[in-house]
Write a protein that holds these residues in place. Structure first.
Motif, short mmCIF file in Angstrom:
data_model
loop_
_atom_site.label_atom_id
_atom_site.label_comp_id
_atom_site.label_asym_id
_atom_site.label_seq_id
_atom_site.Cartn_x
_atom_site.Cartn_y
_atom_site.Cartn_z
N UNK A 322 0.83 -1.19 0.00
CA UNK A 322 0.00 0.00 0.00
C UNK A 322 0.87 1.26 0.00
N UNK A 323 0.40 2.28 -0.67
CA UNK A 323 1.08 3.57 -0.64
C UNK A 323 0.78 4.26 0.69
N UNK A 324 1.48 5.37 0.95
CA UNK A 324 1.24 6.13 2.18
C UNK A 324 -0.20 6.63 2.24
N UNK A 325 -0.74 7.04 1.09
CA UNK A 325 -2.13 7.52 1.08
C UNK A 325 -3.11 6.39 1.35
N UNK A 326 -2.81 5.18 0.83
CA UNK A 326 -3.66 4.02 1.11
C UNK A 326 -3.64 3.70 2.61
N UNK A 327 -2.45 3.73 3.20
CA UNK A 327 -2.33 3.45 4.63
C UNK A 327 -3.15 4.45 5.45
N UNK A 328 -3.08 5.71 5.06
CA UNK A 328 -3.83 6.74 5.78
C UNK A 328 -5.32 6.47 5.69
N UNK A 329 -5.80 6.04 4.52
CA UNK A 329 -7.22 5.76 4.37
C UNK A 329 -7.65 4.61 5.28
N UNK A 330 -6.80 3.59 5.40
CA UNK A 330 -7.12 2.48 6.28
C UNK A 330 -7.11 2.92 7.74
N UNK A 331 -6.13 3.74 8.12
CA UNK A 331 -6.08 4.24 9.49
C UNK A 331 -7.34 5.04 9.82
#
Length: 529
Positions: A322-331
């Motif tokens: 996952x990209x950093x933006x994907x990780x943020x969305x999951x968080x």
């Protein structure tokens, strides 16, 4: 995988990055419940073995015969790493977290590929009592958790599923495949025939397909079992062998935030498995609308006689991490789940006004056991998902309020014993108990580095009997097959992640006793590593 995974670490005495690599691999293997074995080889002492594997620089990690980590890759993550910092850096600092995450995800991806060849060994598993209970009306009418009842808040179900998906794109494949195997060999087969006996009463495939759709409407909608999976299911038959199912108020997805992917892969897989085993033909089942995709209901496209690669690892692995933006969305999604659960329980802001915000624990257990038993390595997957969820800061405010009420003036980060004490209060606060994730929790501080958490009436384990698992059938030809003794890997991971958050030091948590193995409670040992 009929045999445990073989992980080999090549290291050297003067290798600065070898120490944290060894520590992280040890953590992964210890949470695999016997699904992996770790061998460490010193290249100075075993030069011939190193040359045999083509290892000239360390650290070097193999998953069976596949290279997982090279010295060059490790060096790129630790450009300023020193032997001194090896002792001070924790798993959750930036460099160390990147390394752990990299190792874990590479192992998960390799595990997906390795287990594709013998995926149907599930057929040889004697379905554990969570499925057996679903076949027995008398068992369903028996309350297995006298203190908190046999329902759990749907937020807990969502936190497990979304935490799994947050690990790696490959996790979506794991959920689908686990659901597919559960559909083929689990209790849903018997129930769908009970709900609609006409499925097998006709020999015309077009009619049987239509009757299957009627059965699915009861299976996932309101039904005599009171599962509360969803408030309503409708279907549109687009063509004789093509239909679309719309699920309203899905317990797996409702009010979840947009994470850019569907979250109900387990249901997609279970429908595909049910279609194949009942109608004798494969079905392409894809979730096309979902709360996780920004929709306000879930929709599944079903095409009998076709196959789809939507959930296949070969399609998913093209997006390795996952990209950093994907990780943020999951968080943000996991924070949303925590907030929704808090509002539902304490502020009575119902997520599903029609049928309520509780689901039967068998729904949760069905998913957990299907994931766990579809591959020996999945204990680690569940544990890491729990760690990930334990790191979410959304309800840290509740911890602060608990400390204020009890006049606990502990600093952040805390020492180990303080964190265990506070976590015990957290587990027993009214919001946590009302969520019905478990009953009472006690914490015994053994010393400055060890504590025991005892969890009564866990939603994941209550009423399950692991002794019904036929290990010799599950692992044919293996003289000493893996013995499954614990089941609540997600809770072990959650305790681990939450303690890491409070202590900011490396901690290992293991489940050492389990209700599903005949004990009156689940027991977790937490240690500073």
């Amino acid at each position: 995988m009929s045999e445990p995974i073989k992980i080999i670490l090549f290291k050297g005495p003067h290798c600065a990055t070898c120490k944290p690599v060894a520590r992280h691999l040890k953590r992964i293997v210890e949470t695999s419940q016997g699904g992996a074995n770790l061998t460490t080889i010193d290249t100075d002492e075993n030069r011939e073995i190193a040359l045999k594997y083509g290892v000239y620089n360390v650290p070097h990690v193999l998953f069976n015969d596949e290279v997982i980590l090279t010295a060059k890759q490790a060096a790129s993550m630790f450009s300023s790493f020193t032997m001194e910092s090896a002792d001070k850096t924790t798993m959750f600092s930036t460099d160390q977290y990147d390394l752990f995450n990299y190792l874990f995800n590479k192992l998960i991806e390799a595990g997906v590929k390795a287990s594709e060849t013998d995926r149907d060994r599930w057929r040889k598993l004697s379905i554990i009592s969570v499925s057996e209970r679903l076949l027995n009306i008398e068992e369903l009418e028996t309350v297995t958790r006298p203190a908190v009842g046999d329902y759990v808040h749907l937020g807990h179900l969502q936190s497990i599923v979304t935490s799994l998906l947050a690990i790696n794109p490959s996790a979506k494949s794991y959920l689908f495949r686990s659901g597919e195997l559960a559909g083929k060999f689990g209790s849903a087969q018997s129930w769908i025939h009970r709900y609609n006996p006409k499925i097998m009463a006709t020999h015309r495939m077009k009619s049987r397909f239509k009757e299957m759709l009627k059965g699915l409407k009861v299976l996932y909608g309101p039904n005599p079992m009171g599962d509360n999976i969803a408030s309503e299911l409708n279907y549109t038959q687009v063509a004789p062998y093509h239909a679309q199912l719309q699920i309203k108020d899905s317990g797996l997805a409702i009010l979840n935030s947009d994470i850019g992917q569907d979250v109900c892969g387990f249901i997609s897989g279970e429908i595909a498995g049910l279609m194949e085993v009942t109608l004798g033909e494969k079905a392409a089942v894809v979730e096309t609308k979902c709360w996780g995709l920004g929709d306000d209901y879930c929709e599944f496209d079903i095409r009998l006689g076709e196959e789809s690669d939507h959930y296949h690892p070969s399609r998913i692995e093209s997006k390795e991490f996952f990209s950093d933006s994907d990780r943020l969305r999951f968080d943000l999604s996991l924070s949303t789940i925590s907030r929704n659960m808090f509002d539902s329980i304490l502020n009575r802001k119902r997520m599903r006004p029609g049928i309520g915000d509780l689901v039967r624990i068998s729904v949760l257990q069905h998913i957990i056991t299907s994931v766990k038993f579809s591959d020996p390595f999945n204990s680690t997957l569940l544990s890491y998902a729990g760690q990930n969820y334990g790191q979410i800061l959304e309800d840290v405010g509740s911890i602060s309020r608990i400390m204020m009420r009890r006049n606990l003036n502990y600093p952040f980060p805390m020492d180990f014993t303080q964190a265990c004490e506070v976590l015990g209060y957290y587990f027993n606060n009214p919001g946590r108990i009302l969520s019905r994730i478990h009953g009472d929790v006690t914490v015994d501080i053994i010393d400055d580095e060890t504590a025991i958490f005892k969890v009564w009436e866990s939603a994941a384990t209550s009423g399950i009997d692991l002794s019904t698992v036929d290990l010799s059938a599950l692992f044919p030809g293996i003289e000493k097959p893996i013995k499954v003794t614990t089941l609540d890997d997600f809770m072990a991971g959650f305790i681990n992640g939450r303690l890491n958050l409070l202590v900011e030091d490396e901690i290992i948590v293991r489940e050492i006793k389990c209700q599903a193995n005949g004990h009156p409670y689940c027991e977790f040992e937490a240690e500073l590593d």
